[in-house]
Design a protein around this motif. Structure first.
Motif, PDB file in Angstrom:
ATOM      1  N   UNK A 186      -5.550 -11.790 -39.037  1.00 20.63           N
ATOM      2  CA  UNK A 186      -4.170 -11.687 -38.583  1.00 20.63           C
ATOM      3  C   UNK A 186      -3.363 -10.900 -39.610  1.00 20.63           C
ATOM      4  N   UNK A 187      -2.894  -9.719 -39.245  1.00 18.50           N
ATOM      5  CA  UNK A 187      -3.005  -9.112 -37.919  1.00 18.50           C
ATOM      6  C   UNK A 187      -4.307  -8.334 -37.757  1.00 18.50           C
ATOM      7  N   UNK A 188      -4.677  -8.040 -36.532  1.00 19.23           N
ATOM      8  CA  UNK A 188      -5.794  -7.148 -36.236  1.00 19.23           C
ATOM      9  C   UNK A 188      -5.206  -5.786 -35.900  1.00 19.23           C
ATOM     10  N   UNK A 189      -5.526  -4.751 -36.675  1.00 19.04           N
ATOM     11  CA  UNK A 189      -4.969  -3.428 -36.367  1.00 19.04           C
ATOM     12  C   UNK A 189      -5.482  -2.940 -35.022  1.00 19.04           C
ATOM     13  N   UNK A 190      -4.723  -2.055 -34.363  1.00 16.04           N
ATOM     14  CA  UNK A 190      -5.062  -1.655 -32.987  1.00 16.04           C
ATOM     15  C   UNK A 190      -6.164  -0.601 -32.910  1.00 16.04           C
ATOM     16  N   UNK A 191      -7.076  -0.581 -33.865  1.00 23.03           N
ATOM     17  CA  UNK A 191      -8.090   0.471 -33.912  1.00 23.03           C
ATOM     18  C   UNK A 191      -9.051   0.394 -32.732  1.00 23.03           C
ATOM     19  N   UNK A 192      -9.425  -0.831 -32.330  1.00 22.21           N
ATOM     20  CA  UNK A 192     -10.311  -0.977 -31.176  1.00 22.21           C
ATOM     21  C   UNK A 192      -9.638  -0.470 -29.914  1.00 22.21           C
ATOM     22  N   UNK A 193      -8.367  -0.836 -29.722  1.00 22.79           N
ATOM     23  CA  UNK A 193      -7.627  -0.385 -28.541  1.00 22.79           C
ATOM     24  C   UNK A 193      -7.545   1.143 -28.513  1.00 22.79           C
ATOM     25  N   UNK A 194      -7.252   1.745 -29.672  1.00 27.75           N
ATOM     26  CA  UNK A 194      -7.137   3.195 -29.744  1.00 27.75           C
ATOM     27  C   UNK A 194      -8.468   3.870 -29.426  1.00 27.75           C
ATOM     28  N   UNK A 195      -9.545   3.275 -29.912  1.00 30.34           N
ATOM     29  CA  UNK A 195     -10.882   3.830 -29.681  1.00 30.34           C
ATOM     30  C   UNK A 195     -11.247   3.784 -28.210  1.00 30.34           C
ATOM     31  N   UNK A 196     -11.006   2.651 -27.580  1.00 31.02           N
ATOM     32  CA  UNK A 196     -11.346   2.505 -26.161  1.00 31.02           C
ATOM     33  C   UNK A 196     -10.500   3.443 -25.307  1.00 31.02           C
ATOM     34  N   UNK A 197      -9.245   3.617 -25.685  1.00 29.09           N
ATOM     35  CA  UNK A 197      -8.384   4.540 -24.940  1.00 29.09           C
ATOM     36  C   UNK A 197      -8.892   5.974 -25.059  1.00 29.09           C
ATOM     37  N   UNK A 198      -9.367   6.348 -26.252  1.00 31.46           N
ATOM     38  CA  UNK A 198      -9.809   7.726 -26.481  1.00 31.46           C
ATOM     39  C   UNK A 198     -11.178   8.008 -25.859  1.00 31.46           C
ATOM     40  N   UNK A 199     -12.137   7.132 -26.117  1.00 30.19           N
ATOM     41  CA  UNK A 199     -13.513   7.374 -25.677  1.00 30.19           C
ATOM     42  C   UNK A 199     -13.794   6.828 -24.284  1.00 30.19           C
ATOM     43  N   UNK A 200     -13.034   5.808 -23.879  1.00 26.42           N
ATOM     44  CA  UNK A 200     -13.338   5.124 -22.635  1.00 26.42           C
ATOM     45  C   UNK A 200     -14.423   4.091 -22.861  1.00 26.42           C
ATOM     46  N   UNK A 201     -14.415   2.992 -22.103  1.00 25.19           N
ATOM     47  CA  UNK A 201     -15.399   1.914 -22.306  1.00 25.19           C
ATOM     48  C   UNK A 201     -16.847   2.374 -22.187  1.00 25.19           C
ATOM     49  N   UNK A 202     -17.099   3.429 -21.415  1.00 22.13           N
ATOM     50  CA  UNK A 202     -18.468   3.871 -21.191  1.00 22.13           C
ATOM     51  C   UNK A 202     -19.043   4.677 -22.346  1.00 22.13           C
ATOM     52  N   UNK A 203     -18.240   4.897 -23.401  1.00 27.85           N
ATOM     53  CA  UNK A 203     -18.767   5.537 -24.616  1.00 27.85           C
ATOM     54  C   UNK A 203     -18.463   4.712 -25.862  1.00 27.85           C
ATOM     55  N   UNK A 204     -18.197   3.430 -25.666  1.00 31.89           N
ATOM     56  CA  UNK A 204     -17.999   2.497 -26.781  1.00 31.89           C
ATOM     57  C   UNK A 204     -19.051   1.413 -26.680  1.00 31.89           C
ATOM     58  N   UNK A 205     -19.684   1.068 -27.812  1.00 30.77           N
ATOM     59  CA  UNK A 205     -20.737   0.049 -27.817  1.00 30.77           C
ATOM     60  C   UNK A 205     -20.581  -0.851 -29.035  1.00 30.77           C
ATOM     61  N   UNK A 206     -20.805  -2.138 -28.820  1.00 30.47           N
ATOM     62  CA  UNK A 206     -20.684  -3.112 -29.901  1.00 30.47           C
ATOM     63  C   UNK A 206     -21.937  -3.115 -30.783  1.00 30.47           C
TER      64      UNK A 206
END
Length: 252
Positions: A186-206
């Protein structure tokens, strides 16, 4: 949901054997995993042995010596390794500095790329993108951005412009890589959100980064925290991020 961990290290002389990884996978409900050879080890036999023991559960990315002209890459690929680990700005120490990238493209290997902002924004990586536009390259560790990032995240935004290249995808790690431990983050920076917005879920992998993640938030939390954080996404988007992207790119 099929869950795939795309960043695991195993070994008999460093880190932990595959049985330790399997324990954590079973405990956390992870179905499949990608072995990423650890730095400095070009003997990929243990990964091959582990693949052979459960071929539907695992895939792997090799490492070869800096001097390899593609010969060793071909030998390991013939035995069933579908990927190679190459730093984003990597150059081979042989007559053709791009030999390993070129061989990866010829063999249709997946490249798992250890990265940091400097290497991803380098002329060397720009040349790779120009020369091999169809080579599947997976950026590791959320581009190596690390913790301590502050708004407006200018450097990270420059990295996210690479999402314009359709052959690039990116690994979303446990949040202990971008937040100080211990929990709660806390806090969690919005890096994951920014990544998913840029690459799209179909190019992001855990990817967990097991076992180094054990000294951060631990294996289970490396999955649970991102899943909770991304709970507002659609079920389909979460299925891609935590499994389907990896199933597609790593050819399970």
């Amino acid at each position: 949901m099929t869950i795939v961990d795309t960043h695991c290290h195993i070994g008999l002389h460093k880190y932990e054997p595959v049985e330790s990884l399997l324990y954590h996978m079973n405990t956390s409900g992870v179905d499949r995993a990608v072995f990423i050879q650890y730095a400095g080890n070009s003997d990929n036999q243990y990964m091959l042995d582990s693949l052979a023991a459960d071929p539907e559960k695992f895939q792997a990315a090799m490492i070869v010596e800096p001097t390899d002209d593609g010969t060793a890459m071909r030998q390991w690929a013939e035995q069933g390794i579908v990927g190679i680990r190459l730093p984003a700005n990597s150059r081979a120490d042989c007559a053709d500095p791009l030999a390993q990238w070129r061989t990866a493209a010829e063999l249709d290997l997946v490249v798992s790329a250890p990265s940091n902002p400097q290497s991803l924004l380098s002329d060397e990586f720009a040349e790779v993108i120009r020369e091999f536009p169809n080579l599947s390259i997976v950026i590791e560790h959320l581009a190596g951005i690390g913790e301590g990032q502050q708004p407006p995240y200018d450097t990270f935004k420059k990295i996210l412009e690479l999402a314009e290249q359709p052959n690039l995808s990116i690994k979303l790690p446990g949040f202990g890589e971008i937040c100080p431990v211990p929990l709660p983050f806390d806090p969690i920076p919005p890096l994951a959100d920014m990544t998913i917005e840029a690459f799209g879920p179909q190019r992001v992998m855990w990817g967990s980064d097991y076992p180094p993640v054990s000294r951060r938030e631990g294996y289970d939390n490396s999955l649970k925290v991102p899943m909770d954080y991304l709970s507002d996404l659609s079920e389909e988007d979460r299925e891609w991020i935590f499994g389907k992207t990896a199933l597609k790119i790593w050819r399970f």
